[in-house]
Write a protein that holds these residues in place. Structure first.
Motif, PDB file in Angstrom:
ATOM      1  N   LEU A  16       4.810   6.064   3.953  1.00 34.14           N
ATOM      2  CA  LEU A  16       5.521   4.921   3.379  1.00 34.14           C
ATOM      3  C   LEU A  16       6.578   4.394   4.333  1.00 34.14           C
ATOM      4  O   LEU A  16       6.855   3.197   4.379  1.00 34.14           O
ATOM      5  CB  LEU A  16       6.154   5.310   2.036  1.00 34.14           C
ATOM      6  N   GLN A  44       3.772   6.955  -7.676  1.00 34.73           N
ATOM      7  CA  GLN A  44       5.168   7.218  -8.042  1.00 34.73           C
ATOM      8  C   GLN A  44       6.067   7.171  -6.807  1.00 34.73           C
ATOM      9  O   GLN A  44       7.146   6.573  -6.830  1.00 34.73           O
ATOM     10  CB  GLN A  44       5.288   8.599  -8.699  1.00 34.73           C
ATOM     11  N   LEU A  45       5.601   7.795  -5.744  1.00 31.41           N
ATOM     12  CA  LEU A  45       6.412   7.803  -4.528  1.00 31.41           C
ATOM     13  C   LEU A  45       6.483   6.410  -3.892  1.00 31.41           C
ATOM     14  O   LEU A  45       7.514   6.003  -3.371  1.00 31.41           O
ATOM     15  CB  LEU A  45       5.870   8.821  -3.521  1.00 31.41           C
ATOM     16  N   ARG A  47       6.362   3.675  -5.487  1.00 29.97           N
ATOM     17  CA  ARG A  47       7.274   2.925  -6.330  1.00 29.97           C
ATOM     18  C   ARG A  47       8.720   3.272  -5.987  1.00 29.97           C
ATOM     19  O   ARG A  47       9.594   2.409  -5.944  1.00 29.97           O
ATOM     20  CB  ARG A  47       6.972   3.255  -7.787  1.00 29.97           C
ATOM     21  N   ALA A  48       8.956   4.547  -5.727  1.00 29.63           N
ATOM     22  CA  ALA A  48      10.302   4.973  -5.340  1.00 29.63           C
ATOM     23  C   ALA A  48      10.691   4.306  -4.021  1.00 29.63           C
ATOM     24  O   ALA A  48      11.799   3.812  -3.864  1.00 29.63           O
ATOM     25  CB  ALA A  48      10.361   6.489  -5.213  1.00 29.63           C
ATOM     26  N   TRP A  49       9.732   4.272  -3.087  1.00 29.66           N
ATOM     27  CA  TRP A  49      10.002   3.632  -1.798  1.00 29.66           C
ATOM     28  C   TRP A  49      10.315   2.147  -1.991  1.00 29.66           C
ATOM     29  O   TRP A  49      11.175   1.590  -1.337  1.00 29.66           O
ATOM     30  CB  TRP A  49       8.799   3.803  -0.867  1.00 29.66           C
ATOM     31  N   ASN A  50       9.613   1.522  -2.915  1.00 29.55           N
ATOM     32  CA  ASN A  50       9.857   0.104  -3.196  1.00 29.55           C
ATOM     33  C   ASN A  50      11.025  -0.102  -4.142  1.00 29.55           C
ATOM     34  O   ASN A  50      11.212  -1.180  -4.674  1.00 29.55           O
ATOM     35  CB  ASN A  50       8.607  -0.547  -3.777  1.00 29.55           C
ATOM     36  N   LEU A  51      11.763   0.955  -4.366  1.00 28.11           N
ATOM     37  CA  LEU A  51      12.953   0.910  -5.217  1.00 28.11           C
ATOM     38  C   LEU A  51      12.639   0.376  -6.606  1.00 28.11           C
ATOM     39  O   LEU A  51      13.372  -0.432  -7.163  1.00 28.11           O
ATOM     40  CB  LEU A  51      14.043   0.056  -4.562  1.00 28.11           C
ATOM     41  N   GLY A  52      11.509   0.817  -7.118  1.00 23.02           N
ATOM     42  CA  GLY A  52      11.168   0.457  -8.489  1.00 23.02           C
ATOM     43  C   GLY A  52      10.480  -0.881  -8.617  1.00 23.02           C
ATOM     44  O   GLY A  52       9.945  -1.213  -9.651  1.00 23.02           O
ATOM     45  N   HIS A  56       3.964  -5.883  -5.983  1.00 22.86           N
ATOM     46  CA  HIS A  56       2.781  -6.126  -5.168  1.00 22.86           C
ATOM     47  C   HIS A  56       2.030  -4.846  -4.831  1.00 22.86           C
ATOM     48  O   HIS A  56       1.040  -4.885  -4.134  1.00 22.86           O
ATOM     49  CB  HIS A  56       3.172  -6.851  -3.883  1.00 22.86           C
ATOM     50  N   VAL A  57       2.494  -3.740  -5.341  1.00 22.78           N
ATOM     51  CA  VAL A  57       1.927  -2.463  -4.946  1.00 22.78           C
ATOM     52  C   VAL A  57       0.443  -2.353  -5.267  1.00 22.78           C
ATOM     53  O   VAL A  57      -0.371  -2.034  -4.408  1.00 22.78           O
ATOM     54  CB  VAL A  57       2.704  -1.307  -5.605  1.00 22.78           C
ATOM     55  N   ALA A  58       0.097  -2.659  -6.493  1.00 25.72           N
ATOM     56  CA  ALA A  58      -1.280  -2.448  -6.927  1.00 25.72           C
ATOM     57  C   ALA A  58      -2.231  -3.544  -6.432  1.00 25.72           C
ATOM     58  O   ALA A  58      -3.428  -3.353  -6.363  1.00 25.72           O
ATOM     59  CB  ALA A  58      -1.326  -2.373  -8.438  1.00 25.72           C
ATOM     60  N   GLU A  59      -1.659  -4.669  -6.105  1.00 23.44           N
ATOM     61  CA  GLU A  59      -2.457  -5.815  -5.710  1.00 23.44           C
ATOM     62  C   GLU A  59      -3.287  -5.529  -4.465  1.00 23.44           C
ATOM     63  O   GLU A  59      -2.773  -5.066  -3.462  1.00 23.44           O
ATOM     64  CB  GLU A  59      -1.471  -6.929  -5.380  1.00 23.44           C
ATOM     65  N   SER A  60      -4.588  -5.828  -4.512  1.00 21.17           N
ATOM     66  CA  SER A  60      -5.355  -5.653  -3.280  1.00 21.17           C
ATOM     67  C   SER A  60      -5.191  -6.882  -2.411  1.00 21.17           C
ATOM     68  O   SER A  60      -4.804  -7.939  -2.885  1.00 21.17           O
ATOM     69  CB  SER A  60      -6.840  -5.421  -3.519  1.00 21.17           C
ATOM     70  N   TYR A  61      -5.528  -6.692  -1.160  1.00 25.24           N
ATOM     71  CA  TYR A  61      -5.440  -7.793  -0.218  1.00 25.24           C
ATOM     72  C   TYR A  61      -6.647  -8.698  -0.397  1.00 25.24           C
ATOM     73  O   TYR A  61      -7.765  -8.223  -0.529  1.00 25.24           O
ATOM     74  CB  TYR A  61      -5.370  -7.256   1.204  1.00 25.24           C
TER      75      TYR A  61
ATOM     76  N   ASP B  26      -9.078  -3.403   2.859  1.00 22.99           N
ATOM     77  CA  ASP B  26      -7.899  -3.195   2.031  1.00 22.99           C
ATOM     78  C   ASP B  26      -7.048  -2.032   2.535  1.00 22.99           C
ATOM     79  O   ASP B  26      -5.842  -2.142   2.672  1.00 22.99           O
ATOM     80  CB  ASP B  26      -8.322  -2.976   0.580  1.00 22.99           C
ATOM     81  N   ILE B 118      18.473   2.493  -9.687  1.00 24.68           N
ATOM     82  CA  ILE B 118      18.001   3.065  -8.432  1.00 24.68           C
ATOM     83  C   ILE B 118      19.071   2.967  -7.371  1.00 24.68           C
ATOM     84  O   ILE B 118      19.287   3.892  -6.605  1.00 24.68           O
ATOM     85  CB  ILE B 118      16.714   2.356  -7.987  1.00 24.68           C
ATOM     86  N   ILE B 172      13.247   7.145 -11.162  1.00 25.87           N
ATOM     87  CA  ILE B 172      12.402   6.050 -11.637  1.00 25.87           C
ATOM     88  C   ILE B 172      11.568   6.473 -12.846  1.00 25.87           C
ATOM     89  O   ILE B 172      11.466   5.736 -13.823  1.00 25.87           O
ATOM     90  CB  ILE B 172      11.486   5.522 -10.507  1.00 25.87           C
TER      91      ILE B 172
END
Lengths: 332, 176
Positions: A16, A44-45, A47-52, A56-61, B26, B118, B172
C-alpha cells in the motif's frame, strides 16, 4: 515465479505504501484472490491506508478506452508476416510516427480537465448552509444538500469547480484565471462576478442568476451570455439555453441574507424563509397563505422577520425546533 | 491463474496480447497506483506498458511469464516516473498547500465523522510510529528515504508502518 512470498500485514502495508517489488505484488494479488478472508483483511488495511475513504477502492479500472487506444495502435503496427528489408524502413518510420501519435493520445488523456483521480476537495453539506472561501478567496455559499468539488490544482491556471445542487459564487477577480463551474453537462465561465447556480433535478434544469458582472453558460454546442440582473436557464432534457430578463432576488436570499418582498403572498414568503432558514412552516389556517405584504430585510434573524410579519398581518407564530406554526384569523 | 510464456509467434501473439490485457489490466493498474497514487496516471502507465510490448513484440525475448514481465515493466516505469518528475514530491507539496490553504474550508465540511476519528487515531499513534507513518502516507517518502532521514533501519520503518496501519484498521472497524 518460484520465490514464495509470505503475505502478511507487513507485506500488505509495504504494498500500500508503494514499496512492493513485482514478485511481492503478484504474490499479494494471488493471495487476495485466494480466499474471502484474505480479501477482507486486505480491504480493511487498504481502507486504513486510505484513511477510511474507500470511495475508489473497489472500483475496477475501466479498460475499454485503453483497449481502444491499443487496438488503434495494433492496427497501424501490424504483425510482421514476412521479413522484407525493403519494407523495414517505412515500417520504422510508421512506428516512429505512431509512437508520436500514441504519446499524444496518452498525453491528451492525462491532461483532461475532468480527470477523476486528481486529489479532490469535496465540500458537502446537508442541513446547514456553508459560507466559505476557496483558496483563491472566492466566496462560495453552498446551500443545503449540495456538493462542491475542486481539485488540488485549483487556482493554478483555470479555476475549476464542479457543483451538485445549489451554490452562490462571489468570484475573486482574476482576469487571467477564468473561473469555471461544471454542472451536469454544461459549464459556466466567469472572470469576476457574483452569481448563483442551481441544479434542479425535479425540473431537470440548471438555473444561473447573476447578481453582478457577466457570466457565460455553455456546453459543446451552444452558449448563453448572462448579465447582472438576468438569469439563464438550461433545460437538461432538451439541452437548450434560455435567457430571462429578471429574477427574484429572494432566490439568492440564503447567500445574500437579503429579502425584498413587494406585495408578496405569505405563501411565497414562507417558501423563501423555509429555504433560507431550513425550517418547515405550517399554517393552521390555510387562508392565511393568501395574505400579502411588502417589506425588505437584510441579515435579519428568522425570529425578527416573523415578528414583523405577525405585527403587520396580525397573526401569531410559534417556533418549535425546525418548525414554525403560524396561526390567526384572516388578515385584514 | 493464466500463465503465458512470451513467444512472438505470429498467430498466437494477438490472442496472447488480448488475453493478457484482459487478465492483468486491472491488477497492473492497482499495482501502479500504489506508486503513483493517481488512478489516471496508473491507467496511462499500464497503457504505455502494453503499447511498448506490442511495439517490441518481434525483438523481445524474455524467459519468464507474461505476468512477471508486465509487473516488472510497471515497476520500472513507475520508479522512473517518480524519479523523473518527482511525482511524490509534487504530490506531497500539493497536499500540504491544499491542506494549509483550504484547512478552514476542509475542516468544517470535508471530513465525515470517520475521517475525524481517524485523524484522531493518527495523532494518538506512538511518537516514532506517528512520524514514520506521516512521512510515508502524507509526504510520500519511500521506506529507504525515511530510514535515511531518521537514521533507523528499513526494517524498523517496515515494523512501525505495519503497526500504524494495524492500529488504524482497528479504529476504522470500530467505526464501521
Amino acid at each position: 515465479m518460484n520465490a514464495v512470498h509470505k503475505v502478511d500485514e507487513e507485506l500488505i502495508t509495504k504494498y500500500l505504501a508503494g514499496e512492493a517489488l513485482p514478485e511481492e505484488a503478484m504474490a499479494l494479488h494471488d493471495w487476495v484472490a485466494k480466499s474471502e478472508d484474505n480479501k477482507r483483511m486486505f480491504l480493511q488495511l487498504e481502507r486504513a491506508w486510505n484513511l477510511g475513504n474507500d470511495a475508489h477502492v473497489a472500483e475496477s479500472y475501466d479498460k475499454e478506452p485503453v483497449w481502444k487506444n491499443l487496438s488503434a495502435l495494433s492496427e497501424q503496427l501490424p504483425l510482421r508476416e514476412k521479413r522484407n528489408s525493403y519494407f523495414t524502413l517505412s515500417r520504422m518510420a510508421a512506428a516512429v510516427a505512431l509512437l508520436f501519435i500514441s504519446g499524444w493520445v496518452i498525453y491528451s488523456l492525462t491532461d483532461r480537465k475532468d480527470r477523476p483521480s486528481n486529489e479532490f476537495i469535496v465540500s458537502k453539506t446537508k442541513v446547514t448552509i456553508l459560507d466559505q472561501k476557496l483558496p483563491d478567496s472566492t466566496r462560495v455559499v453552498l446551500n443545503r444538500f449540495s456538493q462542491l468539488t475542486f481539485s488540488n490544482n485549483f487556482s493554478k491556471s483555470v479555476r475549476e469547480v464542479s457543483l451538485v445542487g445549489e451554490c452562490y459564487f462571489d468570484v475573486a477577480h482574476k482576469p487571467d484565471q477564468p473561473f469555471i463551474v461544471t454542472v451536469d453537462d454544461i459549464k459556466i465561465k466567469v472572470l469576476g462576478t457574483a452569481f448563483n447556480v442551481k441544479e434542479d433535478s425535479t425540473l431537470s434544469i440548471v438555473e444561473t442568476l447573476v447578481t453582478r458582472g457577466v457570466v457565460m453558460m455553455y456546453n459543446i454546442n451552444d452558449s448563453l451570455i448572462i448579465r447582472a440582473g438576468e438569469s439563464g436557464v438550461y433545460d437538461k432534457t432538451t439541452k437548450n439555453f434560455k435567457l430571462l430578463s429578471n429574477f427574484d432576488v429572494n432566490n439568492v436570499g440564503y447567500a445574500t441574507g437579503k429579502f425584498e418582498f413587494s406585495d408578496t403572498s405569505l405563501k411565497d414568503i414562507a417558501i423563501h424563509l423555509e429555504k433560507v432558514f431550513g425550517v418547515k412552516i405550517y399554517f393552521e389556517n390555510p387562508r392565511l397563505q393568501a395574505c400579502r405584504m411588502s417589506s425588505t430585510f437584510e441579515n435579519n434573524s428568522l425570529e425578527f422577520i416573523l415578528k414583523i410579519l405577525s405585527a403587520t398581518l396580525n397573526i401569531t407564530y410559534e417556533i418549535k425546533g425546525n418548525t414554525v406554526n403560524i396561526a390567526g384569523n384572516d388578515c385584514q | 491463474m493464466t500463465q503465458y510464456f512470451l513467444k512472438s509467434e505470429k498467430d498466437g501473439f494477438k490472442k496472447l496480447f488480448e488475453d493478457s490485457f484482459n487478465s492483468f489490466f486491472d491488477e497492473l493498474c492497482r499495482y501502479a497506483f500504489t506508486y503513483l497514487q493517481d488512478r489516471e496516471r496508473a491507467k496511462d502507465t499500464v497503457q504505455v506498458i502494453f503499447a511498448k510490448w506490442w511495439e517490441k513484440k518481434d525483438s523481445i525475448l524474455i524467459q519468464q511469464t507474461v505476468r512477471g514481465y508486465l509487473y516488472s515493466a510497471v515497476y520500472h516505469h513507475c520508479l522512473n516516473a517518480i524519479r523523473d518528475d518527482k511525482v511524490r514530491k509534487s504530490y506531497a507539496e500539493n497536499y500540504k498547500r491544499t491542506e494549509a490553504e483550504a484547512r478552514e474550508f476542509v475542516d468544517t465540511v470535508c471530513y465525515e465523522e470517520v475521517d475525524f476519528k481517524i485523524r484522531q487515531t493518527i495523532e494518538s499513534l506512538p511518537r516514532q510510529c506517528h512520524i514514520i507513518f506521516c512521512k510515508s502516507r502524507f509526504e510520500n517518502m519511500t521506506y529507504s528515504q525515511i530510514a535515511t532521514d531518521l537514521t533507523i533501519s528499513i526494517k524498523t520503518v517496515e515494523t512501525q508502518m505495519t503497526k500504524a496501519l494495524k492500529i488504524l484498521r482497528g479504529s476504522i472497524s470500530e467505526i464501521a
